[in-house]
Scaffold this active site. Sequence first.
Site, PDB file in Angstrom:
ATOM      1  N   ASN A  38       0.851  -1.209   0.000  1.00 23.17           N
ATOM      2  CA  ASN A  38       0.000   0.000   0.000  1.00 23.17           C
ATOM      3  C   ASN A  38       0.875   1.243   0.000  1.00 23.17           C
ATOM      4  O   ASN A  38       1.960   1.245   0.585  1.00 23.17           O
ATOM      5  CB  ASN A  38      -0.913   0.007   1.239  1.00 23.17           C
ATOM      6  N   LYS A  39       0.380   2.268  -0.647  1.00 27.24           N
ATOM      7  CA  LYS A  39       1.098   3.543  -0.799  1.00 27.24           C
ATOM      8  C   LYS A  39       1.385   4.189   0.550  1.00 27.24           C
ATOM      9  O   LYS A  39       2.422   4.808   0.748  1.00 27.24           O
ATOM     10  CB  LYS A  39       0.197   4.458  -1.629  1.00 27.24           C
ATOM     11  N   GLU A 171     -23.544  13.589   0.285  1.00 21.99           N
ATOM     12  CA  GLU A 171     -23.030  13.445   1.657  1.00 21.99           C
ATOM     13  C   GLU A 171     -22.083  14.592   2.010  1.00 21.99           C
ATOM     14  O   GLU A 171     -22.095  15.100   3.130  1.00 21.99           O
ATOM     15  CB  GLU A 171     -22.333  12.086   1.827  1.00 21.99           C
ATOM     16  N   LYS A 376     -26.735   4.344   9.669  1.00 25.57           N
ATOM     17  CA  LYS A 376     -25.486   4.661   8.959  1.00 25.57           C
ATOM     18  C   LYS A 376     -24.271   4.425   9.867  1.00 25.57           C
ATOM     19  O   LYS A 376     -23.280   3.824   9.463  1.00 25.57           O
ATOM     20  CB  LYS A 376     -25.536   6.113   8.488  1.00 25.57           C
TER      21      LYS A 376
END
Lengths: 402, 402
Positions: A38-39, A171, A376
């Site tokens: 991963n970066k 959002e 949510k």
Amino acid sequence: MNRKPKIVILGAGYGGMMTASRLKKANAHQDADITLVNKHNYHYQTTWLHEPAAGTLHHDRTRMKIDSVIDTNKIQFIKDAVVKINKEEKKVVLEKSELDYDYLVIGLGSEPETFGIPGVKEHAFSIRSVNSVRLIREHIEYMFANYNKQEEKQEDLLTFVVAGAGFTGIEFVGELTERIPELCEEYDIDRKKVKIISVEAAPTALPGFDEELVEYAMNHLESKGVQFKINTPIKEVQDGVVLLADGTEIKSQTIVWTTGIRGSSIVDDAGFETMRGRVKVEKDLRAPGHDDVFIIGDCALIINEEINRPYPPTAQIAIQQAYTCAKNLKALVAGKTELEEFKPDIKGTVASLGGKEAIGLVGDKKIYGHSASAVKKLIDNRYLYMLGGMPLVLKKGKLNLF
Amino acid sequence: MNRKPKIVILGAGYGGMMTASRLKKANAHQDADITLVNKHNYHYQTTWLHEPAAGTLHHDRTRMKIDSVIDTNKIQFIKDAVVKINKEEKKVVLEKSELDYDYLVIGLGSEPETFGIPGVKEHAFSIRSVNSVRLIREHIEYMFANYNKQEEKQEDLLTFVVAGAGFTGIEFVGELTERIPELCEEYDIDRKKVKIISVEAAPTALPGFDEELVEYAMNHLESKGVQFKINTPIKEVQDGVVLLADGTEIKSQTIVWTTGIRGSSIVDDAGFETMRGRVKVEKDLRAPGHDDVFIIGDCALIINEEINRPYPPTAQIAIQQAYTCAKNLKALVAGKTELEEFKPDIKGTVASLGGKEAIGLVGDKKIYGHSASAVKKLIDNRYLYMLGGMPLVLKKGKLNLF
């Protein structure tokens, strides 16, 4: 020589991170060398980024160090950026090194889709990473600070244009309606001077979403001062100006681009057959003709056969794909050839509208307001639970549900 | 007709604010109509502004609503900006109205002194007002946010040049040494990448200050990573570059100008005999030849006869002048002609170096470190006490002395 097969996972987004986590849980590291690339040395919650972008949640709440969740004694972690996938030689070129693989998992995520509209790359912000969203947060606040120091007040400093009224756009606009009043207070600026404009090319906001819920969302956001320009494509973005197809211009120093995503250009460049960076994967999530390559998350295209259209790429699907992908890798490493088919199980969709407002569908049931907002947060917490158990929920979760 | 005389006070800085407060305490509003004019509806602590400029203290801690401190039933307050003083007609032109006066108090404060160096006004920030310092705070943070998003990292985003190593410059640099590590943490940036450069034309930092204290200050700040360029005049400021007289260039997106102040150009324009916006006032603080005009604070020039040089304008002197000015106004309104002479009583000077570090002279005694820092806070609190009593100290004071 009976060496362990090498599994390389590219990307520590929802798909890659969860694949690594599931492999470790299944003790796959005993039978395979597993490497996650991963970066950054952290994983972040892409679906939460509208919050730090607006400044309503600190970005550290949306990210976690990879080695705090993945046991890096069992899964090797390499912090590096992927440059190229060479699938013929079964190699991945990173910026600082190269890796061989026997099995590859591509979870490289997405890039903003500009639809070739001129000026977007140069003049618009995108909600994409921790780096990009804390820049948006600071840029917005910088506009307020600058406004006060101007002799001739420039209203375009206080005009915020959000291109795209899809999920992320809505959002983000919702969070802005929470944040803008705080900034007005901080900088002694009248709330009425600030404009939030949501521009959408499609004939409706939240295309594809239930009409009643869309209306609820728009009414709520309008009541908070958002102006909608629906059915209004953007022709061009220039420095400080958005040119609309209907001939009007909006002067704004802040244009946030949320009109959708495409897959990864690294997948395009690797020679897979792609549609906008996405590969239509087999039922077992492998790339067609490549039994050693799994593609999951935003780079994977899967068809909803009921309506014969692709599923929109979501965190929900990426996470479910990771479960299947990990099981299939485990099976391959064990010498099996029968793999599991991926079947998405869409539990529902909830869009937050800022503060304690949200709308959503859970199964067929429409939900609104505070209860939707609580659902949510439960969804957000559930992911943390799946990834790191209760300790991670307590550390990074959204605990004030109501 | 026996109308009450009109007293107009221009500016609610240390001098104007304290004059209004003293007049009210002396019940002068019973015998005169007193009006205080200020651009903002708040008073702020000019000597604290290096803190909100760096972001180590919120600007609301440095300001207070004027009507929370001055009883505006007794002293009329007008929020407006002064355009012009017409002393022949005894009128003051404001942006929105005009005022007549019988007695005028000019406490209009200072403007940054650029010494005619090209580009300063266009490209440098100044520590001058609530508006200017919250812009500096946001600008600095914006540089950090931008740095992370750059493909090619530009080091000039992380280079902060403070022009002038006088009192304000040194205090600001001290705050930066506190703030920069926080920003490095916030934006995942290595502290070593960030440069803080203090440039001073004079042969020493803090010119006029005790040598031993200057050395202590410089050693402390250097240990925190500050680079000093002393004896190095600035030739020009361009967009993103500071050109030094020695021929070197510093690339920086953030140049904060603290090389000193001049008086007000409104005082120049009014036709008083001025030196850089300052009037050499009579012993009773009136302008020579103008028995109805008092000038106090940064616009007043008074000579330290011991060394035959002007006192540097400080809050301490402005406050003491306000006491004398209020007494003299009260006497004039009562028909007396014998006025009190102003004698400054310099109690000491303390410069903060960030955090709990400071240096200072109290009488002849040199103080350092934490105890100097505590004295600095006591001085700040003392002013609040003089202005608004213990309630104001509790509300806005610096209470954690150690």
